[in-house]
Scaffold this motif. Structure first.
Motif, PDB file in Angstrom:
ATOM      1  N   GLY A 185       0.811  -1.203   0.000  1.00 44.47           N
ATOM      2  CA  GLY A 185       0.000   0.000   0.000  1.00 44.47           C
ATOM      3  C   GLY A 185       0.839   1.245   0.000  1.00 44.47           C
ATOM      4  N   LEU A 186       0.195   2.355   0.316  1.00 47.79           N
ATOM      5  CA  LEU A 186       0.848   3.654   0.362  1.00 47.79           C
ATOM      6  C   LEU A 186       1.054   4.046   1.821  1.00 47.79           C
ATOM      7  N   VAL A 187       2.264   4.444   2.143  1.00 47.33           N
ATOM      8  CA  VAL A 187       2.588   4.825   3.512  1.00 47.33           C
ATOM      9  C   VAL A 187       3.556   5.996   3.482  1.00 47.33           C
ATOM     10  N   GLN A 188       3.499   6.832   4.499  1.00 43.83           N
ATOM     11  CA  GLN A 188       4.445   7.946   4.583  1.00 43.83           C
ATOM     12  C   GLN A 188       5.794   7.458   5.078  1.00 43.83           C
ATOM     13  N   ALA A 189       6.822   8.187   4.732  1.00 41.56           N
ATOM     14  CA  ALA A 189       8.168   7.867   5.211  1.00 41.56           C
ATOM     15  C   ALA A 189       8.168   7.797   6.735  1.00 41.56           C
ATOM     16  N   GLY A 190       8.857   6.797   7.249  1.00 43.90           N
ATOM     17  CA  GLY A 190       8.883   6.567   8.686  1.00 43.90           C
ATOM     18  C   GLY A 190       7.821   5.600   9.166  1.00 43.90           C
ATOM     19  N   GLY A 191       6.882   5.285   8.303  1.00 40.76           N
ATOM     20  CA  GLY A 191       5.800   4.386   8.668  1.00 40.76           C
ATOM     21  C   GLY A 191       6.181   2.924   8.533  1.00 40.76           C
ATOM     22  N   ASN A 237       9.642  -1.565   8.888  1.00 43.62           N
ATOM     23  CA  ASN A 237       9.551  -0.386   9.742  1.00 43.62           C
ATOM     24  C   ASN A 237      10.463   0.716   9.218  1.00 43.62           C
ATOM     25  N   SER A 238      10.233   1.914   9.689  1.00 44.12           N
ATOM     26  CA  SER A 238      11.063   3.059   9.300  1.00 44.12           C
ATOM     27  C   SER A 238      11.234   3.132   7.786  1.00 44.12           C
ATOM     28  N   LEU A 239      10.132   3.024   7.109  1.00 41.70           N
ATOM     29  CA  LEU A 239      10.177   2.978   5.647  1.00 41.70           C
ATOM     30  C   LEU A 239      10.685   4.283   5.054  1.00 41.70           C
ATOM     31  N   LYS A 240      11.393   4.141   3.947  1.00 42.26           N
ATOM     32  CA  LYS A 240      11.987   5.275   3.237  1.00 42.26           C
ATOM     33  C   LYS A 240      11.431   5.311   1.810  1.00 42.26           C
ATOM     34  N   PRO A 241      11.453   6.478   1.183  1.00 42.67           N
ATOM     35  CA  PRO A 241      10.984   6.538  -0.214  1.00 42.67           C
ATOM     36  C   PRO A 241      11.711   5.555  -1.125  1.00 42.67           C
ATOM     37  N   THR A 295       3.368  -7.386  -4.747  1.00 40.00           N
ATOM     38  CA  THR A 295       2.488  -6.396  -4.129  1.00 40.00           C
ATOM     39  C   THR A 295       3.229  -5.060  -4.095  1.00 40.00           C
ATOM     40  N   GLN A 296       2.518  -4.004  -4.440  1.00 37.16           N
ATOM     41  CA  GLN A 296       3.134  -2.685  -4.557  1.00 37.16           C
ATOM     42  C   GLN A 296       3.263  -2.025  -3.187  1.00 37.16           C
ATOM     43  N   VAL A 297       4.445  -1.517  -2.917  1.00 38.18           N
ATOM     44  CA  VAL A 297       4.694  -0.706  -1.728  1.00 38.18           C
ATOM     45  C   VAL A 297       5.167   0.662  -2.199  1.00 38.18           C
ATOM     46  N   THR A 298       4.466   1.689  -1.766  1.00 36.35           N
ATOM     47  CA  THR A 298       4.830   3.054  -2.130  1.00 36.35           C
ATOM     48  C   THR A 298       5.028   3.866  -0.863  1.00 36.35           C
ATOM     49  N   VAL A 299       6.202   4.464  -0.737  1.00 28.79           N
ATOM     50  CA  VAL A 299       6.531   5.268   0.433  1.00 28.79           C
ATOM     51  C   VAL A 299       6.677   6.715  -0.009  1.00 28.79           C
ATOM     52  N   SER A 300       5.836   7.568   0.528  1.00 30.65           N
ATOM     53  CA  SER A 300       5.863   8.977   0.152  1.00 30.65           C
ATOM     54  C   SER A 300       6.751   9.760   1.115  1.00 30.65           C
ATOM     55  N   SER A 301       7.375  10.798   0.589  1.00 33.64           N
ATOM     56  CA  SER A 301       8.275  11.607   1.424  1.00 33.64           C
ATOM     57  C   SER A 301       7.536  12.751   2.089  1.00 33.64           C
TER      58      SER A 301
END
Length: 114
Positions: A10-16, A83-87, A108-114
């Protein structure tokens, strides 16, 4: 024939955080080595982490200390806790099972937004 189905992207913010799951069919799961790969846009597919049938785990340097692979042999499922996901973690994540030959899920798509 072995089938693998990833979920949890899914879509998650950086650090998530995200937790990916990979459910597999077949009766040989407990004897199988399992891996996670990923492929970012415009880049080659790369190995992320692996866990052997005996529980030995290894991680690629970019994810060490942030990602954790685990397996549940009773559920024929492998997990990837991120954890601590980065773009730069943005990618399609694939799980793989090795038992004589390699089997792969659809990703599966992983999207990390900054």
């Amino acid at each position: 024939q072995v089938h693998l189905v990833e979920s949890g992207g899914g879509l998650v913010q950086a650090g998530g955080s995200l937790r990916l799951s990979c459910a597999t069919s077949g009766s040989e799961f407990s004897r199988s080595d399992l891996v996670w790969h990923r492929q970012a846009p415009g880049k080659q597919r790369e190995w992320v982490t692996s866990i052997t049938s005996g529980g030995i785990v290894k991680y690629a340097d970019p994810v060490k200390g942030r990602f954790t692979i685990s397996r549940d042999n009773a559920k024929n499922t492998v997990y990837l806790q991120m954890n601590s996901l980065k773009p730069e973690d943005t990618a399609v994540y694939y799980c793989g099972l090795s038992l004589g030959r390699n089997y792969w899920g659809q990703g599966t798509q992983v999207t990390v937004s900054s």
